[in-house]
Design an enzyme around this catalytic site. Sequence first.
Site, PDB file in Angstrom:
ATOM      1  N   TRP A  36      -3.830  -1.500  -0.110  1.00 46.26           N
ATOM      2  CA  TRP A  36      -3.796  -2.879   0.394  1.00 46.26           C
ATOM      3  C   TRP A  36      -3.190  -3.868  -0.592  1.00 46.26           C
ATOM      4  O   TRP A  36      -2.873  -4.988  -0.220  1.00 46.26           O
ATOM      5  CB  TRP A  36      -5.210  -3.352   0.753  1.00 46.26           C
ATOM      6  CG  TRP A  36      -6.204  -3.128  -0.358  1.00 46.26           C
ATOM      7  CD1 TRP A  36      -7.067  -2.076  -0.464  1.00 46.26           C
ATOM      8  CD2 TRP A  36      -6.408  -3.927  -1.524  1.00 46.26           C
ATOM      9  NE1 TRP A  36      -7.791  -2.166  -1.627  1.00 46.26           N
ATOM     10  CE2 TRP A  36      -7.414  -3.302  -2.286  1.00 46.26           C
ATOM     11  CE3 TRP A  36      -5.863  -5.121  -2.002  1.00 46.26           C
ATOM     12  CZ2 TRP A  36      -7.868  -3.820  -3.508  1.00 46.26           C
ATOM     13  CZ3 TRP A  36      -6.305  -5.641  -3.213  1.00 46.26           C
ATOM     14  CH2 TRP A  36      -7.303  -4.981  -3.950  1.00 46.26           C
TER      15      TRP A  36
ATOM     16  N   LYS B 216       0.614   5.203   7.313  1.00 44.19           N
ATOM     17  CA  LYS B 216      -0.800   4.843   7.521  1.00 44.19           C
ATOM     18  C   LYS B 216      -1.152   3.797   6.468  1.00 44.19           C
ATOM     19  O   LYS B 216      -1.317   4.107   5.307  1.00 44.19           O
ATOM     20  CB  LYS B 216      -1.677   6.087   7.365  1.00 44.19           C
ATOM     21  CG  LYS B 216      -2.947   6.072   8.169  1.00 44.19           C
ATOM     22  CD  LYS B 216      -3.944   4.996   7.758  1.00 44.19           C
ATOM     23  CE  LYS B 216      -4.663   5.297   6.468  1.00 44.19           C
ATOM     24  NZ  LYS B 216      -5.519   4.168   6.025  1.00 44.19           N
TER      25      LYS B 216
ATOM     26  N   SER C 223      -5.767   5.108  -5.057  1.00 39.80           N
ATOM     27  CA  SER C 223      -6.635   5.428  -6.198  1.00 39.80           C
ATOM     28  C   SER C 223      -6.487   6.900  -6.607  1.00 39.80           C
ATOM     29  O   SER C 223      -6.116   7.753  -5.796  1.00 39.80           O
ATOM     30  CB  SER C 223      -8.088   5.155  -5.809  1.00 39.80           C
ATOM     31  OG  SER C 223      -8.454   5.981  -4.720  1.00 39.80           O
TER      32      SER C 223
ATOM     33  N   GLU D  72       1.201   8.264  -6.432  1.00 41.24           N
ATOM     34  CA  GLU D  72       1.247   7.062  -7.289  1.00 41.24           C
ATOM     35  C   GLU D  72      -0.189   6.556  -7.362  1.00 41.24           C
ATOM     36  O   GLU D  72      -0.703   6.039  -6.363  1.00 41.24           O
ATOM     37  CB  GLU D  72       2.131   5.972  -6.654  1.00 41.24           C
ATOM     38  CG  GLU D  72       3.598   6.309  -6.555  1.00 41.24           C
ATOM     39  CD  GLU D  72       4.337   6.025  -7.852  1.00 41.24           C
ATOM     40  OE1 GLU D  72       3.694   5.707  -8.872  1.00 41.24           O
ATOM     41  OE2 GLU D  72       5.566   6.112  -7.833  1.00 41.24           O
TER      42      GLU D  72
ATOM     43  N   CYS E  30      -1.712  -2.287  -9.845  1.00 42.50           N
ATOM     44  CA  CYS E  30      -1.947  -0.997 -10.504  1.00 42.50           C
ATOM     45  C   CYS E  30      -1.521  -1.060 -11.966  1.00 42.50           C
ATOM     46  O   CYS E  30      -2.098  -0.403 -12.817  1.00 42.50           O
ATOM     47  CB  CYS E  30      -1.221   0.112  -9.772  1.00 42.50           C
ATOM     48  SG  CYS E  30       0.531  -0.214  -9.546  1.00 42.50           S
TER      49      CYS E  30
ATOM     50  N   GLU F  32     -10.547   2.094 -14.646  1.00 40.54           N
ATOM     51  CA  GLU F  32      -9.732   1.040 -14.043  1.00 40.54           C
ATOM     52  C   GLU F  32     -10.606  -0.170 -13.676  1.00 40.54           C
ATOM     53  O   GLU F  32     -11.705  -0.013 -13.152  1.00 40.54           O
ATOM     54  CB  GLU F  32      -9.034   1.558 -12.773  1.00 40.54           C
ATOM     55  CG  GLU F  32      -8.111   0.498 -12.174  1.00 40.54           C
ATOM     56  CD  GLU F  32      -7.313   1.030 -10.973  1.00 40.54           C
ATOM     57  OE1 GLU F  32      -7.920   1.479  -9.993  1.00 40.54           O
ATOM     58  OE2 GLU F  32      -6.070   0.974 -11.034  1.00 40.54           O
TER      59      GLU F  32
HETATM   60  P1  NAD Z   1      -7.491   3.906  -1.870  1.00 40.71           P
HETATM   61  O1  NAD Z   1      -7.147   5.120  -2.643  1.00 40.71           O
HETATM   62  O2  NAD Z   1      -8.916   3.636  -1.586  1.00 40.71           O
HETATM   63  O3  NAD Z   1      -6.736   3.938  -0.442  1.00 40.71           O
HETATM   64  C1  NAD Z   1      -5.348   4.096  -0.342  1.00 40.71           C
HETATM   65  C2  NAD Z   1      -4.994   4.565   1.063  1.00 40.71           C
HETATM   66  O4  NAD Z   1      -5.509   5.876   1.287  1.00 40.71           O
HETATM   67  C3  NAD Z   1      -5.576   3.713   2.180  1.00 40.71           C
HETATM   68  O5  NAD Z   1      -4.614   3.604   3.192  1.00 40.71           O
HETATM   69  C4  NAD Z   1      -6.766   4.532   2.647  1.00 40.71           C
HETATM   70  O6  NAD Z   1      -7.163   4.247   3.972  1.00 40.71           O
HETATM   71  C5  NAD Z   1      -6.215   5.933   2.526  1.00 40.71           C
HETATM   72  N1  NAD Z   1      -7.191   7.016   2.409  1.00 40.71           N
HETATM   73  C6  NAD Z   1      -8.448   6.978   1.901  1.00 40.71           C
HETATM   74  N2  NAD Z   1      -9.013   8.207   1.934  1.00 40.71           N
HETATM   75  C7  NAD Z   1      -8.075   9.055   2.458  1.00 40.71           C
HETATM   76  C8  NAD Z   1      -8.054  10.452   2.730  1.00 40.71           C
HETATM   77  N3  NAD Z   1      -9.094  11.250   2.453  1.00 40.71           N
HETATM   78  N4  NAD Z   1      -6.927  10.973   3.256  1.00 40.71           N
HETATM   79  C9  NAD Z   1      -5.846  10.199   3.526  1.00 40.71           C
HETATM   80  N5  NAD Z   1      -5.827   8.860   3.300  1.00 40.71           N
HETATM   81  C10 NAD Z   1      -6.924   8.293   2.762  1.00 40.71           C
HETATM   82  O7  NAD Z   1      -6.807   2.701  -2.650  1.00 40.71           O
HETATM   83  P2  NAD Z   1      -6.915   1.139  -2.382  1.00 40.71           P
HETATM   84  O8  NAD Z   1      -8.295   0.664  -2.708  1.00 40.71           O
HETATM   85  O9  NAD Z   1      -6.354   0.811  -1.053  1.00 40.71           O
HETATM   86  O10 NAD Z   1      -5.876   0.586  -3.488  1.00 40.71           O
HETATM   87  C11 NAD Z   1      -6.196   0.366  -4.819  1.00 40.71           C
HETATM   88  C12 NAD Z   1      -5.831   1.533  -5.705  1.00 40.71           C
HETATM   89  O11 NAD Z   1      -4.438   1.850  -5.559  1.00 40.71           O
HETATM   90  C13 NAD Z   1      -6.011   1.238  -7.184  1.00 40.71           C
HETATM   91  O12 NAD Z   1      -6.605   2.341  -7.821  1.00 40.71           O
HETATM   92  C14 NAD Z   1      -4.578   1.035  -7.699  1.00 40.71           C
HETATM   93  O13 NAD Z   1      -4.406   1.293  -9.064  1.00 40.71           O
HETATM   94  C15 NAD Z   1      -3.832   1.987  -6.849  1.00 40.71           C
HETATM   95  N6  NAD Z   1      -2.415   1.613  -6.780  1.00 40.71           N
HETATM   96  C16 NAD Z   1      -1.490   2.404  -7.414  1.00 40.71           C
HETATM   97  C17 NAD Z   1      -0.153   2.037  -7.404  1.00 40.71           C
HETATM   98  C18 NAD Z   1       0.915   2.874  -8.076  1.00 40.71           C
HETATM   99  O14 NAD Z   1       2.084   2.657  -7.794  1.00 40.71           O
HETATM  100  N7  NAD Z   1       0.567   3.799  -8.947  1.00 40.71           N
HETATM  101  C19 NAD Z   1       0.238   0.872  -6.740  1.00 40.71           C
HETATM  102  C20 NAD Z   1      -0.741   0.105  -6.111  1.00 40.71           C
HETATM  103  C21 NAD Z   1      -2.066   0.484  -6.130  1.00 40.71           C
END
Ligand code: NAD
Length: 487
Positions: A148, A172, A224, A245, A279, A376
């Site tokens: 998000w 998604k 994450s 990522e 991130c 983090e």
């Molecule tokens: P999240 O990992 O909770 O969710 C990311 C996405 O995965 C969402 O769309 C979620 O609905 C989906 N998801 C959750 N469980 C899943 C599963 N079992 N199978 C498939 N999809 C699933 O992350 P968040 O809270 O939305 O975002 C914040 C995190 O993202 C932070 O840790 C941040 O560091 C990381 N991030 C990394 C980068 C990068 O480029 N490395 C960039 C932005 C954010």
Amino acid sequence: MREPQLRIAGRARPGRDRPFDIVDPATAQVLATVPSADADQIAEAAAAAAAAASGWAATPAEERGRLLRDCAAAVRDRAAELTEIVTRETGRVQARNALYVEWVSRLFEHYAELARAERGRIAPSDQAGQLSLVLRVPYGVVAAIVPWNYPLLLFAFKVAPALAAGNALVVKPAPETTLTTLLLGEILDGVLPPGALNVVAGGADVGEAVVRRPEVDLVAFTGSTRVGSRIATVAAELTKPTHLELSGKDPAIVFDDADPELAARGVVWAAFLNAGQVCTSTERVYVARRSYDAFVDSAVGLAAGLRVGDPFDEKTQVGPMRSEGGRRRVMEQIEGAVAAGAELLTGGSAPPGPGFYLEPAVLADVDHGMEIMREETFGPVLPIMPFDDEDQAFRLAADTDFGLGASIYTGDPGRVRRAYEELRVGTVWVNDPLVDNLAAPFGGMGASGSARELGVEGLDAFSTARHVHWNMRLEHKPWWFPPGEES
Ligand code: NAD
């Protein structure tokens, strides 16, 4: 507000499964309720992508490039709408979002050109009369799962190069930013052939169902480390390749040759941009002891002076955090650091009133062993500790499982060289943190994942190599079974 619609096979379709609420982080009010995609719709989206993939891959690069440029123009046409909805959903200040909408268009233009330019190579052959073609071919169907915090950019980091390389997609989005993604899907779907880009909505279960669809050939995930690890496990069982990522814990090192007041400006920007929910936010700072007091004073003054408030107000510099849960977690991390001996010099409290606001916090005298320096922190917190010599600074900065980015503040080329040779990260920023270049790769190492986005690397990530060994004429080879000796 219009009923949010999924994009499946070039058409708008209301979701048919469990509805979920999208909460406005600035007001804590429900912005919209969106039905999730059900299993049949997920299957239809994957099938539509599979049906579109071969035609899209066969479309000449010139034509694909033209359509990607049309995508860029279509996004520009609807920039005001996109900016408004992404500001409501993320709570990030509106001016930054307007910039990011423009970057989406630039990304589509960038990849429209890059994908025109190259299609593989010819390897030297072993013998005369042969050609060894090394083609870059698309994977087929890419599942793109995004978080998000940067719903527009992180969508475009995947969708633009994946399309440019000739893939079709099922996207998604995170539930929190579904409206932004559905609008972007609608805009692009109006330009692209039906099924090239499909967008489904829902939570973890929908994401995992997309990953498991047999039509999906590659899973590109940003989010994450915890969820990335789960997705990698599911994908590995199905022998699907992944691009991950993941989370970060980026350090900044401020050396004694850098102006501490100026460096503090850079660090404060990198720590509090998007309320620290980047991130690559600077999440731990090591400052040369000689500069420490001046740096801390400046950082505290700057952080305390940041204007926190309504993301639509032009004067606002820091909006709310995205969720109540996220804010609570960050406040617990601050409390944990203070209990372990850190000093909270400013911020860290939730102002009265609605919304998930958190005053930007500066912690001094932290210790590298504290949780706040190791896990983090996805929020507006800047923990600072002094170091005594260069070796110690590099050792502390490198002592982490994460490896997304690192910033250093110095004019000393030797220190710059040590940073890019010793820090196991995807990006090193020198005196200018958190700047992305569309033409240069972005990504991580270790627990931050290993994918690369942007640049040529970000295009190559969405294609694989196919070798064509071509003997120009059919002739008997000396190593074949001799003719007439088959029985
Ligand atoms: P999240 O990992 O909770 O969710 C990311 C996405 O995965 C969402 O769309 C979620 O609905 C989906 N998801 C959750 N469980 C899943 C599963 N079992 N199978 C498939 N999809 C699933 O992350 P968040 O809270 O939305 O975002 C914040 C995190 O993202 C932070 O840790 C941040 O560091 C990381 N991030 C990394 C980068 C990068 O480029 N490395 C960039 C932005 C954010």
